[in-house]
Motif scaffolding. Structure first.
Motif, PDB file in Angstrom:
ATOM      1  N   LEU A 242       5.751  -1.199  -5.658  1.00 44.97           N
ATOM      2  CA  LEU A 242       6.810  -2.814  -5.774  1.00 44.97           C
ATOM      3  C   LEU A 242       6.098  -3.343  -4.767  1.00 44.97           C
ATOM      4  O   LEU A 242       5.734  -4.712  -5.151  1.00 44.97           O
ATOM      5  CB  LEU A 242       8.108  -2.604  -5.810  1.00 44.97           C
ATOM      6  CG  LEU A 242       8.837  -1.707  -6.984  1.00 44.97           C
ATOM      7  CD1 LEU A 242      10.178  -1.085  -7.301  1.00 44.97           C
ATOM      8  CD2 LEU A 242       8.389  -2.772  -8.495  1.00 44.97           C
ATOM      9  N   LEU A 243       6.223  -3.916  -3.344  1.00 45.15           N
ATOM     10  CA  LEU A 243       6.176  -3.992  -2.323  1.00 45.15           C
ATOM     11  C   LEU A 243       4.196  -4.485  -2.184  1.00 45.15           C
ATOM     12  O   LEU A 243       4.104  -5.826  -1.460  1.00 45.15           O
ATOM     13  CB  LEU A 243       6.075  -3.691  -1.191  1.00 45.15           C
ATOM     14  CG  LEU A 243       7.765  -3.536  -0.965  1.00 45.15           C
ATOM     15  CD1 LEU A 243       8.574  -2.349   0.736  1.00 45.15           C
ATOM     16  CD2 LEU A 243       8.504  -5.113  -1.199  1.00 45.15           C
ATOM     17  N   SER A 244       3.401  -3.719  -2.311  1.00 44.67           N
ATOM     18  CA  SER A 244       1.961  -3.730  -2.729  1.00 44.67           C
ATOM     19  C   SER A 244       1.639  -4.548  -3.785  1.00 44.67           C
ATOM     20  O   SER A 244       0.079  -4.657  -3.700  1.00 44.67           O
ATOM     21  CB  SER A 244       1.344  -2.356  -2.811  1.00 44.67           C
ATOM     22  OG  SER A 244       1.629  -1.664  -3.809  1.00 44.67           O
ATOM     23  N   GLY A 245       2.492  -4.859  -4.984  1.00 38.74           N
ATOM     24  CA  GLY A 245       1.881  -5.974  -6.305  1.00 38.74           C
ATOM     25  C   GLY A 245       1.740  -4.589  -7.036  1.00 38.74           C
ATOM     26  O   GLY A 245       0.741  -4.681  -8.124  1.00 38.74           O
ATOM     27  N   LEU A 249       4.232  -6.006 -11.171  1.00 38.81           N
ATOM     28  CA  LEU A 249       5.598  -6.485 -11.227  1.00 38.81           C
ATOM     29  C   LEU A 249       6.117  -7.374 -10.090  1.00 38.81           C
ATOM     30  O   LEU A 249       5.098  -7.665  -9.104  1.00 38.81           O
ATOM     31  CB  LEU A 249       6.744  -5.841 -11.460  1.00 38.81           C
ATOM     32  CG  LEU A 249       7.107  -5.027 -11.975  1.00 38.81           C
ATOM     33  CD1 LEU A 249       7.709  -3.569 -12.172  1.00 38.81           C
ATOM     34  CD2 LEU A 249       6.578  -4.771 -14.081  1.00 38.81           C
ATOM     35  N   VAL A 250       6.512  -8.724 -10.639  1.00 41.71           N
ATOM     36  CA  VAL A 250       6.705  -9.646  -9.771  1.00 41.71           C
ATOM     37  C   VAL A 250       8.164 -10.004  -8.745  1.00 41.71           C
ATOM     38  O   VAL A 250       9.139  -9.532 -10.134  1.00 41.71           O
ATOM     39  CB  VAL A 250       6.269 -10.896 -10.058  1.00 41.71           C
ATOM     40  CG1 VAL A 250       4.717 -11.383 -10.581  1.00 41.71           C
ATOM     41  CG2 VAL A 250       6.625 -11.526 -11.374  1.00 41.71           C
ATOM     42  N   PRO A 251       8.479 -10.280  -8.040  1.00 40.02           N
ATOM     43  CA  PRO A 251      10.121 -10.312  -7.088  1.00 40.02           C
ATOM     44  C   PRO A 251      10.675 -11.711  -7.275  1.00 40.02           C
ATOM     45  O   PRO A 251       9.761 -12.967  -7.824  1.00 40.02           O
ATOM     46  CB  PRO A 251       9.032 -11.029  -5.947  1.00 40.02           C
ATOM     47  CG  PRO A 251       8.347 -11.073  -5.344  1.00 40.02           C
ATOM     48  CD  PRO A 251       7.329 -10.547  -6.708  1.00 40.02           C
ATOM     49  N   ALA A 344       1.082 -10.835   2.620  1.00 40.59           N
ATOM     50  CA  ALA A 344       1.534 -10.809   3.431  1.00 40.59           C
ATOM     51  C   ALA A 344       3.198 -12.237   2.417  1.00 40.59           C
ATOM     52  O   ALA A 344       4.290 -11.771   3.007  1.00 40.59           O
ATOM     53  CB  ALA A 344       1.797 -11.748   4.723  1.00 40.59           C
ATOM     54  N   ALA A 345       2.237 -13.027   1.557  1.00 38.87           N
ATOM     55  CA  ALA A 345       3.477 -13.898   1.540  1.00 38.87           C
ATOM     56  C   ALA A 345       4.375 -13.082   0.409  1.00 38.87           C
ATOM     57  O   ALA A 345       5.068 -13.611  -0.534  1.00 38.87           O
ATOM     58  CB  ALA A 345       2.926 -14.859   0.599  1.00 38.87           C
ATOM     59  N   PHE A 346       3.639 -12.018  -0.441  1.00 38.13           N
ATOM     60  CA  PHE A 346       4.224 -11.405  -1.752  1.00 38.13           C
ATOM     61  C   PHE A 346       5.070 -10.609  -1.332  1.00 38.13           C
ATOM     62  O   PHE A 346       6.219 -10.626  -1.552  1.00 38.13           O
ATOM     63  CB  PHE A 346       2.717 -10.451  -2.496  1.00 38.13           C
ATOM     64  CG  PHE A 346       3.990  -9.881  -3.732  1.00 38.13           C
ATOM     65  CD1 PHE A 346       3.682 -10.795  -4.969  1.00 38.13           C
ATOM     66  CD2 PHE A 346       3.946  -8.738  -3.476  1.00 38.13           C
ATOM     67  CE1 PHE A 346       3.726  -9.918  -6.216  1.00 38.13           C
ATOM     68  CE2 PHE A 346       4.552  -8.182  -4.624  1.00 38.13           C
ATOM     69  CZ  PHE A 346       4.079  -8.404  -5.584  1.00 38.13           C
ATOM     70  N   ARG A 347       4.803 -10.109   0.269  1.00 37.68           N
ATOM     71  CA  ARG A 347       5.910  -8.895   0.459  1.00 37.68           C
ATOM     72  C   ARG A 347       7.159  -9.752   1.138  1.00 37.68           C
ATOM     73  O   ARG A 347       8.131  -9.093   0.842  1.00 37.68           O
ATOM     74  CB  ARG A 347       5.188  -8.119   1.729  1.00 37.68           C
ATOM     75  CG  ARG A 347       4.495  -7.471   0.994  1.00 37.68           C
ATOM     76  CD  ARG A 347       3.386  -6.382   2.580  1.00 37.68           C
ATOM     77  NE  ARG A 347       2.896  -5.498   1.733  1.00 37.68           N
ATOM     78  CZ  ARG A 347       3.464  -4.016   1.420  1.00 37.68           C
ATOM     79  NH1 ARG A 347       4.022  -3.615   1.933  1.00 37.68           N
ATOM     80  NH2 ARG A 347       2.800  -2.754   1.082  1.00 37.68           N
ATOM     81  N   ALA A 348       6.928 -11.185   1.459  1.00 37.48           N
ATOM     82  CA  ALA A 348       7.721 -11.699   2.030  1.00 37.48           C
ATOM     83  C   ALA A 348       9.061 -12.782   0.930  1.00 37.48           C
ATOM     84  O   ALA A 348       9.678 -12.025   0.675  1.00 37.48           O
ATOM     85  CB  ALA A 348       7.243 -13.139   2.743  1.00 37.48           C
ATOM     86  N   ALA A 349       8.329 -12.851  -0.138  1.00 37.07           N
ATOM     87  CA  ALA A 349       8.995 -13.195  -1.702  1.00 37.07           C
ATOM     88  C   ALA A 349       9.782 -11.502  -1.873  1.00 37.07           C
ATOM     89  O   ALA A 349      10.768 -11.822  -2.421  1.00 37.07           O
ATOM     90  CB  ALA A 349       8.136 -12.950  -2.974  1.00 37.07           C
TER      91      ALA A 349
END
Length: 489
Positions: A242-245, A249-251, A344-349
């Protein structure tokens, strides 16, 4: 990141579950099974068995024989295995459950000790063809020297052996006879290309996470865990995917849903953020971070450009040779679009979100007609009772095993879905050709003037489907009874 209202999330969930819009009927029963990913089996039959009720809720009064043939057909289109519980699964998902088959093989235990003669059972099936428990001495253990006299949960050694061979993938069930499983060699039934596909644990969990995400539409991490019944290192694989994409799936942030707990047990702030900007740099993240697996076991990489809440990416989601490359472009829909970047932006989201969504589910707002129907207690719409209350404001407990005098709503209470909401409950039974509502109620705050017709329609449609020509309500809320008299006797 996209913000969703609770109502928007609920409609996305209903569409994903095949209960909103005309697309749900495409492909019939097998198409429904592929969309849901899994249909739970249960032995209890009140109006019908649960796997039939799940199809009826989405497809309407499709013939029950048609439902059975679609699930268990020759050649096999589905097989039985463990997902959320004992489920019917699309046969094309066979290889995705290799992680679970390996885990069963490693522990060599299945509620009971595996009997010593299990290899002889396997050879019997190999030499003589498919078997049921009746062919190997019956499912129940002996009691006081009498074969088959044990309780239903007290399995014979042969039943334990067959079930363990099914658990580890030597045998498979793709059809039933008189509700008995028919066990056959996997190599005789499962298509050769699926048998040959050798997926790692990481690949299995990642692909199943995508399937669960599509089936649920919008889900918390706990919802995904519950769908697949993951724990330990498998749950850790899901978390990193989930956290890596890699899970595809998207947050998202759903208003009114609880904030996602942090690792230290505190809650993260679910702050709305429709607009985000980030560079277009890609990144490589390994699923080993949370699992202690060797570096490189699973790799997710993708690049994305996010501007004003919109993100685009063209990379296809693939999983080959232990590597996962994930990307999905989404536009329109709910005012935001997403890629699946390991940045990093994805993980922050992800850290500030309180749910995950299937990117395709965000492309367009759900539209179409809502189903009005009774819902099986074992329907994936309401598998997770906490999710059911979160999404529908509906506190549900199946009271099968509650002593009769302590039951509030009845023995086999089925929620009633109408207008995209769970509006009430019915405890159904049959008396000849009459469908009996032993107890019928609306949810608090709903009026009979507004919702009585929907309850009546749900009862009559179900009655017609199971071959009843009358409906009788034995007990109903005082304000509801008068509104029902016009169409229910």
């Amino acid at each position: 990141m996209t913000d969703l209202t609770a109502d928007e999330a609920r409609r996305i969930i209903l569409r994903a579950q095949g209960l909103l819009g005309a697309d749900a009927r495409r492909g019939g029963v097998h198409g429904m099974l592929r969309r849901l990913g899994a249909v739970q089996l249960d032995t209890i039959s009140v109006l019908a068995r649960s796997h039939e009720l799940v199809a009826y809720a989405r497809l309407g009064a499709v013939g029950r024989d048609t439902v059975e043939r679609a699930y268990w057909h020759d050649p096999a289109q589905s097989f039985e295995y463990w997902c959320h519980a004992a489920c019917i699964l699309p046969v094309e998902h066979w290889s995705l459950y290799a992680f679970r088959r390996r885990a069963y093989r490693e522990r060599r235990y299945r509620w009971h000790e595996v009997p010593d003669h299990v290899d002889k059972l396997l050879e019997q099936v190999r030499a003589s063809g498919p078997v049921t428990t009746a062919d190997v001495g019956g499912a129940r253990a002996a009691r006081n020297g009498e074969p088959g006299a044990g309780e239903w949960w007290d399995w014979s050694d042969s039943k334990i052996g067959l079930e363990w061979l099914l658990d580890i993938g030597e045998l498979v069930c793709t059809r039933r006879v008189g509700w008995r499983r028919v066990y056959d060699l996997a190599e005789r039934v499962v298509p050769a290309d699926l048998l040959a596909e050798d997926l790692s644990d990481e690949e299995c969990v990642i692909r199943l996470a995508r399937i669960a995400g599509r089936a649920l539409g919008v889900a918390t991490r706990g919802d995904l865990i519950d769908f697949l019944r993951l724990k330990g290192r498998f749950a850790a694989i899901l978390d990193e995917a989930l956290l890596s994409g890699a899970a595809g799936l998207v947050p998202v942030t759903v208003s009114g849903w609880p904030a996602r707990p942090r690792a230290n047990g505190s809650a993260s702030r679910a702050t709305p953020a429709r607009s985000a900007t980030a560079g277009s740099s890609g990144a490589t993240i390994t699923a080993a971070t949370a699992t202690g697996m060797p570096q490189g076991a699973t790799t997710a990489s993708a690049g994305a450009t996010l501007t004003g809440g919109a993100a685009t990416a063209t990379a296809d989601a693939t999983l080959t040779g232990g590597a996962a490359t994930s990307g999905a472009g989404v536009a329109g829909g709910f005012g935001g679009a997403f890629a699946v970047p390991a940045t990093a932006a994805f993980r922050a989201a992800a850290a500030s979100a309180n749910a995950w969504a299937d990117p395709a589910a965000l492309e367009a707002e759900p539209r179409g007609r809502h189903r009005t129907t009774l819902v099986s207690p074992f329907d994936s719409l309401i598998w997770h009772r906490g999710r059911t209350e979160r999404v529908f404001g509906f506190a549900y407990q199946l009271e099968l095993y509650v002593p009769r005098h302590k039951r509030v709503h009845g023995y086999f209470t089925m929620p009633v879905l109408a207008g995209g909401r769970l509006i009430g409950r019915v405890d159904p039974a049959r008396d000849g050709t009459t469908l009996v509502a032993r107890q019928l109620s609306l949810e608090p705050g709903l009026t009979a003037a507004r919702w009585a017709d929907a309850l009546r329609d749900a009862l009559w449609e179900a009655a017609g489907w199971v071959g009843c020509d009358a409906v009788r309500v034995e007990r109903a809320d005082p304000g509801l009874a008068a509104h029902l008299e016009a169409g229910v006797r």
